[in-house]
Design an enzyme around this catalytic site. Structure first.
Site, PDB file in Angstrom:
ATOM      1  N   GLU A   6       2.959  11.970  18.524  1.00 53.68           N
ATOM      2  CA  GLU A   6       3.597  11.894  19.834  1.00 53.68           C
ATOM      3  C   GLU A   6       2.574  11.727  20.945  1.00 53.68           C
ATOM      4  O   GLU A   6       2.807  11.011  21.922  1.00 53.68           O
ATOM      5  CB  GLU A   6       4.430  13.154  20.079  1.00 53.68           C
ATOM      6  CG  GLU A   6       5.278  13.122  21.356  1.00 53.68           C
ATOM      7  CD  GLU A   6       4.560  13.601  22.607  1.00 53.68           C
ATOM      8  OE1 GLU A   6       5.068  13.365  23.709  1.00 53.68           O
ATOM      9  OE2 GLU A   6       3.461  14.200  22.488  1.00 53.68           O
ATOM     10  N   GLU A   7       1.418  12.370  20.791  1.00 53.10           N
ATOM     11  CA  GLU A   7       0.459  12.435  21.880  1.00 53.10           C
ATOM     12  C   GLU A   7      -0.137  11.083  22.266  1.00 53.10           C
ATOM     13  O   GLU A   7      -0.350  10.812  23.438  1.00 53.10           O
ATOM     14  CB  GLU A   7      -0.677  13.407  21.535  1.00 53.10           C
ATOM     15  CG  GLU A   7      -0.260  14.860  21.452  1.00 53.10           C
ATOM     16  CD  GLU A   7       0.160  15.454  22.791  1.00 53.10           C
ATOM     17  OE1 GLU A   7       0.217  14.712  23.795  1.00 53.10           O
ATOM     18  OE2 GLU A   7       0.433  16.658  22.829  1.00 53.10           O
ATOM     19  N   HIS A  52       6.591  17.793  17.623  1.00 51.86           N
ATOM     20  CA  HIS A  52       5.527  16.912  17.124  1.00 51.86           C
ATOM     21  C   HIS A  52       4.370  17.732  16.562  1.00 51.86           C
ATOM     22  O   HIS A  52       3.902  18.700  17.174  1.00 51.86           O
ATOM     23  CB  HIS A  52       5.069  15.904  18.177  1.00 51.86           C
ATOM     24  CG  HIS A  52       4.387  16.454  19.378  1.00 51.86           C
ATOM     25  ND1 HIS A  52       3.040  16.755  19.409  1.00 51.86           N
ATOM     26  CD2 HIS A  52       4.850  16.724  20.626  1.00 51.86           C
ATOM     27  CE1 HIS A  52       2.699  17.175  20.618  1.00 51.86           C
ATOM     28  NE2 HIS A  52       3.789  17.175  21.373  1.00 51.86           N
TER      29      HIS A  52
END
Length: 461
Positions: free
Chosen positions: A329-330, A283
């Site tokens: 993604e985070e 990511h």
């Protein structure tokens, strides 16, 4: 007479089969040795990571850094002459920490300044901050047992450490991270006006860790922050001698409208089945307080390097190979979802996907998500990886970004590095380029390239 010679015939066939297997094993062994030799003697992943962390730095979804990261990784793959490099549109959450300095203090016998960072997705405190008595708990049940009469108007302090006895630190993380993800809403339901959480690391230091949190539907949105493990230890000790201790913190974060962004995709076209895909990815986004070197700059550059290594060694893939830089993604997983949705709408058949999102440490193996037969086939390649210290095939899973592809029957794999140091840097200000070993990074990239080669050559069925 026929019966007499049947055992001899079967033995002959078995010997022939073994010979063929040994011949294939030798050919693959030689090529994989070339992969590792090239990665360790002429690899480019470390320089790619230097550029990503030093020229771009923090790159949270929706930020200017994220835009620069998209441009840089696209340019890198174009410079390596991938057959095609393109961007995939994705709308992402846009949360900002705010320009004002975050701060925290608690009063014991004397005022103590606390290293603190807002949790990703949190709302701001009032401009003057919030100050209230702090209550320590180590579980949601303990919080509920206190009742609203005790919790109302207070700041809840979640202080359950990651279990240091877990050899796999990801297991320890899984056993503690709910405090960060759901703790603020659990506290708000009980009437709390703020929430602070012990950082998710086994290390005792003064470095606070951030990370995403989610507000539950219907629960009040109260400000939430992470404090360093040393601060958590001191605060806990102080509360034992002075239960009326007050805590003050201030943060000025904002939740803005979703912003346009991109996944970055580079590919080598397959010679036999170009309509079938093999993916390696990481990511591209990172938290805003550091360079995101281990999380997940290493995974991104290892993915690019895995495809590049096969290209420079002259390997002609059967299937189309893709290096994918997933965005968000985070704090949302929008990139992984957008990629899987696009694959489904275009009827792209994804045979296998490998993700690297556990840091750039020494590779130990690969987790596998697939049918028992698929797992067994991949495990049969173990002897080819053993010379390079990669011994664990099968234990563990894939990864968050490639997870949505699993609904289409794709075999999912996750690179598993040594986990002991990862949470020293995870979501923290010290997740910087200097914390990454060039050799460990290159070994991981070579391991991914070797697995990609075997998956492409032999398939998963």
């Amino acid at each position: 007479m026929k019966r007499k010679f049947l055992p001899v015939l079967l033995l002959s066939l078995a010997i022939t089969g073994t010979s063929m297997a040994q011949s294939g094993y030798k050919e693959d062994s030689v090529f994989i040795r070339k992969i590792f030799h090239t990665a360790l003697s002429d690899g480019k992943s470390y320089e790619m990571l230097r550029r990503l962390t030093q020229e771009v730095g923090p790159r949270l979804s929706g930020s200017a850094g994220a835009v620069k990261a998209v441009t840089l990784t696209s340019e890198i793959m174009k410079a390596e002459k991938f057959d095609q490099v393109f961007l995939q549109n994705v709308m992402v959450p846009h949360w900002v920490r705010g320009a004002k300095e975050e701060g925290a203090i608690f009063n014991g016998k004397q005022k103590t300044v606390v290293p603190l960072v807002a949790l990703g997705g949190s709302v701001a405190t009032p401009k003057t901050g919030i100050k209230a008595q702090v209550i320590e708990v180590k579980s949601f049940q303990e919080l509920r047992d206190l009742g609203t009469s005790v919790v109302k108007g207070k700041i809840v302090f979640f202080n359950r450490p990651m279990d240091p006895t877990k050899l796999n630190t990801f297991d320890a993380y899984a056993g503690a991270v709910e405090q960060r993800g759901s703790g603020p809403s659990e506290a708000a339901k009980m009437g709390a006006i703020g929430c602070i959480v012990r950082s998710m690391t086994t290390r005792l230091d003064d470095v606070p860790h951030t990370g995403s949190m989610r507000y539950a539907s219907g629960a009040p949105m109260i400000p939430a922050a992470g404090i360093s493990t040393n601060a958590a230890e001191l605060l806990s000790k102080t509360l034992k001698t002075n239960p009326a201790t007050e805590f003050y913190f201030k943060q000025s974060c904002e939740i803005l409208p979703d912003a346009p962004s991109h996944n970055v995709i580079g590919e080598l076209k397959g010679a036999k089945s170009p309509e079938q895909y093999m993916v390696v990815g990481g990511h591209l986004d990172s938290w805003d307080i550091a360079d995101g070197a281990h999380d997940d700059g290493t995974g991104c550059v290892q993915s690019i390097e895995a495809v590049r290594l096969l290209k420079v060694l002259g390997y002609k893939p059967n299937n189309t190979l893709r290096a994918v830089m997933f965005m968000n993604e985070e704090n949302g997983l929008k990139g992984g979802i957008a990629y899987a949705d696009s694959a489904k709408s275009k009827k792209e058949k994804h045979i296998a996907a490998i993700e690297s999102d556990r840091g750039g440490f020494t590779p130990l193996g690969f987790g596998i998500v697939g049918t028992p037969a698929q797992k067994q086939k991949i495990k049969s390649w173990q002897p080819l990886f053993s010379p390079y210290g990669v011994h664990e095939l099968g234990v563990g899973g894939g990864g968050a970004d490639i997870g949505p592809l699993g609904q289409q029957g794709t075999v999912l794999m996750g690179l598993i590095p040594d986990s002991q140091r990862y949470f020293d840097y995870h979501h923290a200000t010290n997740d910087t380029f200097d914390k990454v070993s060039r050799r460990e990074l290159e070994l991981g990239a070579a391991s991914m390239a070797a697995m990609l080669y075997l998956l492409d050559k032999y398939g998963v069925e």
